[in-house]
Scaffold this motif. Structure first.
Motif, PDB file in Angstrom:
ATOM      1  N   VAL A 292      -2.310   7.009  -4.605  1.00  0.00           N
ATOM      2  CA  VAL A 292      -1.956   6.440  -3.303  1.00  0.00           C
ATOM      3  C   VAL A 292      -3.137   5.657  -2.713  1.00  0.00           C
ATOM      4  CG1 VAL A 292      -0.317   8.306  -2.820  1.00  0.00           C
ATOM      5  CG2 VAL A 292      -2.639   8.465  -1.927  1.00  0.00           C
ATOM      6  N   ASP A 293      -2.802   4.745  -1.793  1.00  0.00           N
ATOM      7  CA  ASP A 293      -3.809   3.883  -1.180  1.00  0.00           C
ATOM      8  C   ASP A 293      -4.278   4.388   0.180  1.00  0.00           C
ATOM      9  OD1 ASP A 293      -3.687   1.500  -3.115  1.00  0.00           O
ATOM     10  OD2 ASP A 293      -1.580   1.732  -2.548  1.00  0.00           O
ATOM     11  N   VAL A 294      -3.421   5.135   0.875  1.00  0.00           N
ATOM     12  CA  VAL A 294      -3.744   5.616   2.223  1.00  0.00           C
ATOM     13  C   VAL A 294      -3.290   7.064   2.358  1.00  0.00           C
ATOM     14  CG1 VAL A 294      -3.492   5.238   4.713  1.00  0.00           C
ATOM     15  CG2 VAL A 294      -3.347   3.278   3.137  1.00  0.00           C
ATOM     16  N   ALA A 295      -4.173   7.919   2.841  1.00  0.00           N
ATOM     17  CA  ALA A 295      -3.814   9.311   3.145  1.00  0.00           C
ATOM     18  C   ALA A 295      -3.986   9.520   4.647  1.00  0.00           C
ATOM     19  CB  ALA A 295      -4.707  10.284   2.377  1.00  0.00           C
ATOM     20  N   VAL A 296      -2.959  10.116   5.264  1.00  0.00           N
ATOM     21  CA  VAL A 296      -2.942  10.268   6.721  1.00  0.00           C
ATOM     22  C   VAL A 296      -2.841  11.745   7.108  1.00  0.00           C
ATOM     23  CG1 VAL A 296      -1.649   9.775   8.842  1.00  0.00           C
ATOM     24  CG2 VAL A 296      -1.889   7.999   7.075  1.00  0.00           C
ATOM     25  N   PHE A 297      -3.698  12.161   8.033  1.00  0.00           N
ATOM     26  CA  PHE A 297      -3.593  13.475   8.668  1.00  0.00           C
ATOM     27  C   PHE A 297      -3.535  13.231  10.175  1.00  0.00           C
ATOM     28  CE2 PHE A 297      -5.567  14.482   4.634  1.00  0.00           C
ATOM     29  CZ  PHE A 297      -4.994  15.699   4.277  1.00  0.00           C
TER      30      PHE A 297
ATOM     31  N   VAL B 257       6.150   5.617   1.385  1.00  0.00           N
ATOM     32  CA  VAL B 257       5.446   6.726   2.021  1.00  0.00           C
ATOM     33  C   VAL B 257       5.920   8.047   1.421  1.00  0.00           C
ATOM     34  CG1 VAL B 257       4.933   7.928   4.180  1.00  0.00           C
ATOM     35  CG2 VAL B 257       5.222   5.444   4.192  1.00  0.00           C
ATOM     36  N   PHE B 258       4.976   8.860   0.972  1.00  0.00           N
ATOM     37  CA  PHE B 258       5.269  10.224   0.531  1.00  0.00           C
ATOM     38  C   PHE B 258       4.984  11.147   1.722  1.00  0.00           C
ATOM     39  CE2 PHE B 258       4.179   8.064  -3.451  1.00  0.00           C
ATOM     40  CZ  PHE B 258       5.267   8.428  -4.251  1.00  0.00           C
TER      41      PHE B 258
ATOM     42  N   GLU C 206      -7.464  17.716  -1.469  1.00  0.00           N
ATOM     43  CA  GLU C 206      -6.234  17.227  -2.112  1.00  0.00           C
ATOM     44  C   GLU C 206      -6.041  15.736  -1.828  1.00  0.00           C
ATOM     45  OE1 GLU C 206      -2.407  17.560  -4.178  1.00  0.00           O
ATOM     46  OE2 GLU C 206      -4.472  18.300  -4.314  1.00  0.00           O
ATOM     47  N   ALA C 207      -6.341  15.328  -0.605  1.00  0.00           N
ATOM     48  CA  ALA C 207      -6.252  13.906  -0.263  1.00  0.00           C
ATOM     49  C   ALA C 207      -7.225  13.092  -1.121  1.00  0.00           C
ATOM     50  CB  ALA C 207      -6.548  13.696   1.216  1.00  0.00           C
ATOM     51  N   ASN C 208      -8.413  13.631  -1.326  1.00  0.00           N
ATOM     52  CA  ASN C 208      -9.401  12.960  -2.166  1.00  0.00           C
ATOM     53  C   ASN C 208      -8.898  12.830  -3.602  1.00  0.00           C
ATOM     54  OD1 ASN C 208     -11.992  11.839  -2.763  1.00  0.00           O
ATOM     55  ND2 ASN C 208     -12.652  13.816  -3.578  1.00  0.00           N
ATOM     56  N   ARG C 209      -8.223  13.848  -4.074  1.00  0.00           N
ATOM     57  CA  ARG C 209      -7.697  13.823  -5.449  1.00  0.00           C
ATOM     58  C   ARG C 209      -6.647  12.740  -5.636  1.00  0.00           C
ATOM     59  NH1 ARG C 209      -3.408  15.381  -8.380  1.00  0.00           N
ATOM     60  NH2 ARG C 209      -2.272  16.237  -6.586  1.00  0.00           N
ATOM     61  N   VAL C 210      -5.729  12.613  -4.675  1.00  0.00           N
ATOM     62  CA  VAL C 210      -4.586  11.703  -4.865  1.00  0.00           C
ATOM     63  C   VAL C 210      -4.906  10.256  -4.475  1.00  0.00           C
ATOM     64  CG1 VAL C 210      -2.980  13.606  -4.486  1.00  0.00           C
ATOM     65  CG2 VAL C 210      -3.547  12.108  -2.569  1.00  0.00           C
TER      66      VAL C 210
ATOM     67  N   LEU D 167       0.840  -1.201   0.000  1.00  0.00           N
ATOM     68  CA  LEU D 167       0.000   0.000   0.000  1.00  0.00           C
ATOM     69  C   LEU D 167       0.876   1.253   0.000  1.00  0.00           C
ATOM     70  CD1 LEU D 167      -2.752  -0.938   2.625  1.00  0.00           C
ATOM     71  CD2 LEU D 167      -2.925  -1.030   0.127  1.00  0.00           C
ATOM     72  N   VAL D 168       0.555   2.193  -0.883  1.00  0.00           N
ATOM     73  CA  VAL D 168       1.298   3.454  -0.962  1.00  0.00           C
ATOM     74  C   VAL D 168       0.608   4.477  -0.051  1.00  0.00           C
ATOM     75  CG1 VAL D 168       2.110   5.319  -2.470  1.00  0.00           C
ATOM     76  CG2 VAL D 168       2.012   2.947  -3.320  1.00  0.00           C
ATOM     77  N   VAL D 169       1.415   5.163   0.754  1.00  0.00           N
ATOM     78  CA  VAL D 169       0.875   6.062   1.782  1.00  0.00           C
ATOM     79  C   VAL D 169       1.310   7.499   1.518  1.00  0.00           C
ATOM     80  CG1 VAL D 169       0.789   6.547   4.272  1.00  0.00           C
ATOM     81  CG2 VAL D 169       1.005   4.171   3.463  1.00  0.00           C
ATOM     82  N   ALA D 170       0.399   8.447   1.777  1.00  0.00           N
ATOM     83  CA  ALA D 170       0.737   9.878   1.753  1.00  0.00           C
ATOM     84  C   ALA D 170       0.522  10.417   3.164  1.00  0.00           C
ATOM     85  CB  ALA D 170      -0.130  10.635   0.758  1.00  0.00           C
ATOM     86  N   ASP D 171       1.589  10.938   3.762  1.00  0.00           N
ATOM     87  CA  ASP D 171       1.527  11.463   5.128  1.00  0.00           C
ATOM     88  C   ASP D 171       1.508  12.988   5.060  1.00  0.00           C
ATOM     89  OD1 ASP D 171       1.640  11.874   7.827  1.00  0.00           O
ATOM     90  OD2 ASP D 171       3.650  11.059   8.121  1.00  0.00           O
ATOM     91  N   PHE D 172       0.319  13.564   5.272  1.00  0.00           N
ATOM     92  CA  PHE D 172       0.141  15.015   5.188  1.00  0.00           C
ATOM     93  C   PHE D 172       0.450  15.664   6.544  1.00  0.00           C
ATOM     94  CE2 PHE D 172      -2.346  13.353   1.727  1.00  0.00           C
ATOM     95  CZ  PHE D 172      -2.368  14.343   0.747  1.00  0.00           C
ATOM     96  N   GLY D 173       1.513  16.468   6.587  1.00  0.00           N
ATOM     97  CA  GLY D 173       1.944  17.064   7.855  1.00  0.00           C
ATOM     98  C   GLY D 173       2.753  16.065   8.650  1.00  0.00           C
ATOM     99  N   CYS D 174       3.808  15.562   8.026  1.00  0.00           N
ATOM    100  CA  CYS D 174       4.556  14.406   8.557  1.00  0.00           C
ATOM    101  C   CYS D 174       5.471  14.721   9.737  1.00  0.00           C
ATOM    102  CB  CYS D 174       5.391  13.786   7.443  1.00  0.00           C
ATOM    103  SG  CYS D 174       6.693  14.892   6.818  1.00  0.00           S
ATOM    104  N   GLY D 175       5.805  16.007   9.951  1.00  0.00           N
ATOM    105  CA  GLY D 175       6.733  16.340  11.042  1.00  0.00           C
ATOM    106  C   GLY D 175       8.108  15.753  10.803  1.00  0.00           C
ATOM    107  N   ASP D 176       8.562  14.872  11.701  1.00  0.00           N
ATOM    108  CA  ASP D 176       9.891  14.264  11.552  1.00  0.00           C
ATOM    109  C   ASP D 176       9.857  12.995  10.704  1.00  0.00           C
ATOM    110  OD1 ASP D 176       8.566  12.569  13.250  1.00  0.00           O
ATOM    111  OD2 ASP D 176       9.967  12.757  14.928  1.00  0.00           O
TER     112      ASP D 176
END
Length: 275
Positions: free
Chosen positions: A173-178, A146-147, A193-197, A126-135
């Motif tokens: 991507v398969d998973v978007a995280v906030f 993970v992006f 934007e998460a919905n788009r990707v 699963l490909v993940v997008a981490d929005f506001g990933c910090g460290d």
């Protein structure tokens, strides 16, 4: 020996005795002086430690003040404004995250840990997008691709950008995280934007501070929050209110999207009080 010589001898002996007494007195005075100076050394060291402790406390207060200021800034401006703000002085981002980590250390459980476990329990493909990933701890903790996105990049693996405009392709991507990252006044744009990707049937995971979604304390109605995201094109699969500090939401993207005028609830800023 004449009487005069005897008197002279007595006078010399008397001088010698007085000289020794004087010498002893000087030695004793010097010893007292040294002892006094040694005795005063301890208060000096103690004063030095006290000053150091005071400076540490002052630095901590200043650091806490900077964090509160930056935290309020992020909650009360748009993502684009925040990006420009940190571009002018990227070091402020380090100050913010140092304060953020200090605040998180007081929480009995971290939402990121729950999200990481959720991803580990699923396929590493699963490909993940981490929005506001910090460290970027999520990316470092899982085998998945993970992006990682945030306002400033101190790591080559992190993309610095406004989260409403990422470089990802649509349906990629398969998973978007906030995870505690819906901070800007334009947070609906981040979710759009998460919905788009996201791919159809992709997952949207949101962890949010509980007070922001508590109507009893001036927060938004969580049901209205969920409704708005569902109208964006998602199905709510579960909600977790069990933690006293944060709420977790799990959504799946619908295969067919219908455009709607969405009434987004206002999420109040999560501001920290001065101590």
């Amino acid at each position: 020996m004449t009487e005069e010589k005897r008197r002279s001898t007595k006078r010399k002996r008397g001088h010698r005795r007085r000289g020794k007494s004087a010498g002893a007195a000087v030695t004793n005075n010097e010893s007292s002086s040294v002892a006094a100076s040694c005795g005063s050394a301890s208060p000096i060291r103690s004063s030095s430690k006290s000053s150091s402790s005071f400076l540490d406390k002052m630095k901590a207060k200043l650091s806490g003040g900077y964090f509160r200021m930056l935290n309020e800034k992020l909650y009360t401006c748009s993502g684009d404004e925040a990006l420009k703000y940190f571009k002018e002085d990227p070091s402020l981002f380090d100050v913010y995250h140092s304060g953020y980590q200090e605040q998180m250390s007081r929480w009995p459980e971290q939402p990121n840990d729950i999200i990481i476990k959720w991803i580990k329990d699923r396929s590493p493909s699963l490909v993940v997008a981490d929005f506001g990933c910090g460290d970027a701890r999520l990316a470092k903790s899982v085998k998945n691709k993970v992006f990682s996105f945030d306002l400033v990049s101190n790591d080559p693996s992190v993309f610095a950008c406004d989260m409403s405009n990422t470089p990802l392709d649509s349906s990629s991507v398969d998973v978007a995280v906030f995870c505690l990252s819906l901070m800007g006044t334009n947070f609906p744009n981040y979710l759009q934007e998460a919905n788009r990707v996201l791919k159809p049937n992709g997952w949207l995971l949101i962890a949010e501070v509980k007070s922001r979604l508590d109507p009893n304390t001036g927060g938004a109605d969580p049901n209205k929050f969920v409704k708005a995201i569902c109208e964006l094109g998602f199905t709510s699969t579960s909600k977790d209110f069990s933690n006293k500090m944060f709420i977790l939401f799990y959504f799946k993207k619908k295969e067919k999207q219908k455009s709607k005028d969405i009434e987004w609830p206002e999420l109040k800023p999560c501001l920290y009080k001065r101590r």
